[in-house]
Design a protein around this motif. Structure first.
Motif, PDB file in Angstrom:
ATOM      1  N   LEU A  18      47.558  78.559  71.797  1.00 51.39           N
ATOM      2  CA  LEU A  18      47.568  77.066  72.000  1.00 51.39           C
ATOM      3  C   LEU A  18      48.956  76.701  72.859  1.00 51.39           C
ATOM      4  CD1 LEU A  18      46.948  75.895  68.167  1.00 51.39           C
ATOM      5  CD2 LEU A  18      45.683  74.947  70.363  1.00 51.39           C
ATOM      6  N   LYS A  19      49.266  75.886  73.573  1.00 49.97           N
ATOM      7  CA  LYS A  19      50.337  75.445  74.377  1.00 49.97           C
ATOM      8  C   LYS A  19      51.020  74.497  73.598  1.00 49.97           C
ATOM      9  CE  LYS A  19      52.381  74.419  78.756  1.00 49.97           C
ATOM     10  NZ  LYS A  19      52.090  74.054  80.147  1.00 49.97           N
ATOM     11  N   LEU A  20      52.164  74.221  73.099  1.00 52.53           N
ATOM     12  CA  LEU A  20      52.835  73.538  72.540  1.00 52.53           C
ATOM     13  C   LEU A  20      53.863  72.777  73.745  1.00 52.53           C
ATOM     14  CD1 LEU A  20      53.749  71.496  70.185  1.00 52.53           C
ATOM     15  CD2 LEU A  20      55.054  73.263  69.502  1.00 52.53           C
ATOM     16  N   ILE A  21      53.961  71.600  73.797  1.00 52.26           N
ATOM     17  CA  ILE A  21      54.791  70.782  74.616  1.00 52.26           C
ATOM     18  C   ILE A  21      55.735  70.234  73.817  1.00 52.26           C
ATOM     19  CG2 ILE A  21      55.143  69.304  76.595  1.00 52.26           C
ATOM     20  CD1 ILE A  21      52.125  69.600  77.237  1.00 52.26           C
ATOM     21  N   VAL A  22      57.068  70.755  73.891  1.00 50.72           N
ATOM     22  CA  VAL A  22      58.126  70.079  73.221  1.00 50.72           C
ATOM     23  C   VAL A  22      58.821  69.159  74.045  1.00 50.72           C
ATOM     24  CG1 VAL A  22      60.275  70.718  71.789  1.00 50.72           C
ATOM     25  CG2 VAL A  22      58.376  72.105  71.623  1.00 50.72           C
ATOM     26  N   TYR A  23      59.233  67.995  73.604  1.00 44.61           N
ATOM     27  CA  TYR A  23      59.740  66.762  74.289  1.00 44.61           C
ATOM     28  C   TYR A  23      60.509  65.807  73.218  1.00 44.61           C
ATOM     29  CZ  TYR A  23      55.637  64.491  72.772  1.00 44.61           C
ATOM     30  OH  TYR A  23      54.618  64.121  72.012  1.00 44.61           O
ATOM     31  N   PRO A  24      61.431  65.147  73.605  1.00 45.23           N
ATOM     32  CA  PRO A  24      62.204  64.190  72.662  1.00 45.23           C
ATOM     33  C   PRO A  24      61.284  62.970  72.683  1.00 45.23           C
ATOM     34  CG  PRO A  24      63.169  64.444  74.712  1.00 45.23           C
ATOM     35  CD  PRO A  24      62.259  65.358  74.863  1.00 45.23           C
TER      36      PRO A  24
END
Length: 461
Positions: A135-141
């Protein structure tokens, strides 16, 4: 009838921020035309009574501030999620616009708290678990307004626009565009021509079919776009506790191995409620909300499979709607809900089976049923593979009691071909936001509107 400098069709996320930027920086005369209600009249009776009374148009999907903003109000403060704006403007410019839009929300009373940028050690561990499960997890505020807080903020924005002289026509459909010699001249509404030098089409996902019809009728250039079809998942808060606490919304992307389809999570709502959305032709889809004050014991999120069609088939919106309508028919005018254990076994969930688990459904009028009678096998298989992959990151996600509501669809118009300033092949006619296939979320739609507003003001000075 007045002549306007700018006519904005659709008072959703993109349109209202275009209007904001125009009237803040100029004396241009602006008209907004919206098929739904003003903010104070956007009241969903079901939230108090538990019974949908079939408002026409639906106050959840239409009206001032649009569908996305009025549902949950999550501001993803990164150009990496929420649309294709960086393709047109670049990463740096998009981030500048996002930061500016965020400051506007704060000035109107948004919560200062931001999720996703603290305890990076824990977030890195979540990322590692995602990688181990392909899985690709996109981390962002992320800033969360909440449904009731959104209502207050957008009420203030509507009041501001009125104070600055913006005219509004609510409960009004635009019947047609007036185009002469490759230049927009205005619109037709209520049987009358309304003249406007600039026309902005910002109709949102709910208006995607209307925009497609305008493109076909007038030769506005567009290219095929994707449609998202899937389900809304509901689990106990305890299952999603780590994601809820540190990310608030986990953006996971997965390439399902059997068919190599892209599956993504979307619109996660900690302690939220599953809801329904009504569209034209009595079409019902499922969605989710999350409130600042009112909390449930469950977390819901969407799993969406992206589908793009090639020749000769072009009607991706019609394809998705046909699936949703079949679910509505089997649910007798509502949506279906199925336990994951039954989903895997290919059997119908009955009311008796639904009561076996720990989860109390937040959508009370969902009908227990069998989603395999509705969704194509390819989509079912991709969703099942995504659930199993997510279980490696969030243990318990693939529990037999996990609930799947269907169908959830995100309708995007064929992507309108526009310049870097979002002008179509007709002079002074602009297309922006989710309905034009350019953005996929609140903050990028807002930013899209700000950019076009600035461009119009600059050209008029």
């Amino acid at each position: 009838m007045k002549k306007y400098d700018v006519i904005i069709v659709g008072a959703g996320c993109a349109g209202i921020f275009a209007a904001y930027e125009i009237v803040k920086n100029s004396n241009l005369k602006v008209l907004m035309i919206e098929k739904g209600n003003s903010i104070e009249k956007r009241v969903c009776p079901k939230r108090k009574t538990g019974i949908c009374v079939n408002c026409n148009p639906c106050n959840i999907t239409t009206g001032f501030s649009g569908a996305g903003a009025f549902s949950d109000g999550k501001l993803t403060l990164s150009p990496d999620v929420g649309g294709n704006l960086p393709i047109y403007l670049g990463e740096e410019k998009t981030q500048e616009l996002i930061d500016y839009v965020d400051s506007i929300y704060l000035s109107f009373g948004a919560d200062n708290k931001i999720y996703g940028n603290d305890d990076m050690d824990t977030i890195k561990k979540i990322q590692l678990d995602a990688i181990k499960n392909d899985l690709k997890l996109i981390v962002y505020p992320l800033r969360h307004l909440g449904t009731e807080k959104s209502y207050k903020i957008y009420s203030k924005i509507e009041d501001y626009l009125k104070e600055k002289g913006v005219d509004f026509m609510f409960k009004t459909m635009v019947d047609d565009l007036v185009i002469e010699k490759n230049t927009i001249k205005g619109v037709i509404a209520n049987g009358k021509i309304i003249e406007g030098k600039h026309v902005i089409l910002s109709v949102g996902r709910e208006g995607s079919e209307w925009l497609k019809n305008m493109c076909d009728k007038h030769g506005i250039e567009s290219v095929p776009s994707v449609v998202d079809i899937g389900v809304r998942i509901e689990v106990k808060n305890e299952v999603m506790e780590k994601i809820n606490k540190h990310l608030y919304e986990g953006k996971f992307i997965y390439n399902a191995p059997t068919f190599d389809d892209t599956v993504r999570t979307f619109c996660q709502n900690p302690s939220g409620e599953v809801t329904i959305e009504r569209y034209e032709d009595d079409l019902i889809t499922v969605n989710g909300h999350s409130y600042k004050e009112s909390k449930s014991n469950n977390t819901n999120l969407a799993l969406l499979v992206s589908k793009n069609f090639t020749q000769p088939f072009k009607d991706s919106i019609g394809y998705a709607k046909s699936i949703a309508k079949l679910a509505n028919k089997l649910a007798d005018g509502s949506v279906l809900v199925q336990r994951y254990g039954d989903f895997k076994r290919g059997r119908r969930t009955t009311p008796e089976r639904l009561k076996r688990g720990n989860i109390v459904p937040t959508l009370k009028d969902a009908v227990p049923g069998d989603l395999s009678l509705v969704l194509p096998y390819r989509i079912i298989k991709s969703i099942e593979e995504m659930i199993e992959a997510l279980n490696g990151v969030v243990p318990g996600f693939n529990s037999s009691e996990t609930l799947l509501y269907g169908v959830e669809c995100k309708f995007y118009n064929n992507r309108v071909v526009v310049s870097n300033n979002f002008e179509t092949n007709f002079k002074n006619l602009y297309a922006l936001g989710d309905g034009a296939g350019i953005t996929r979320g609140i903050i990028q739609a807002n930013s899209n509107g700000v950019h076009v507003g600035r461009y119009i003001v600059k050209g008029e000075k």
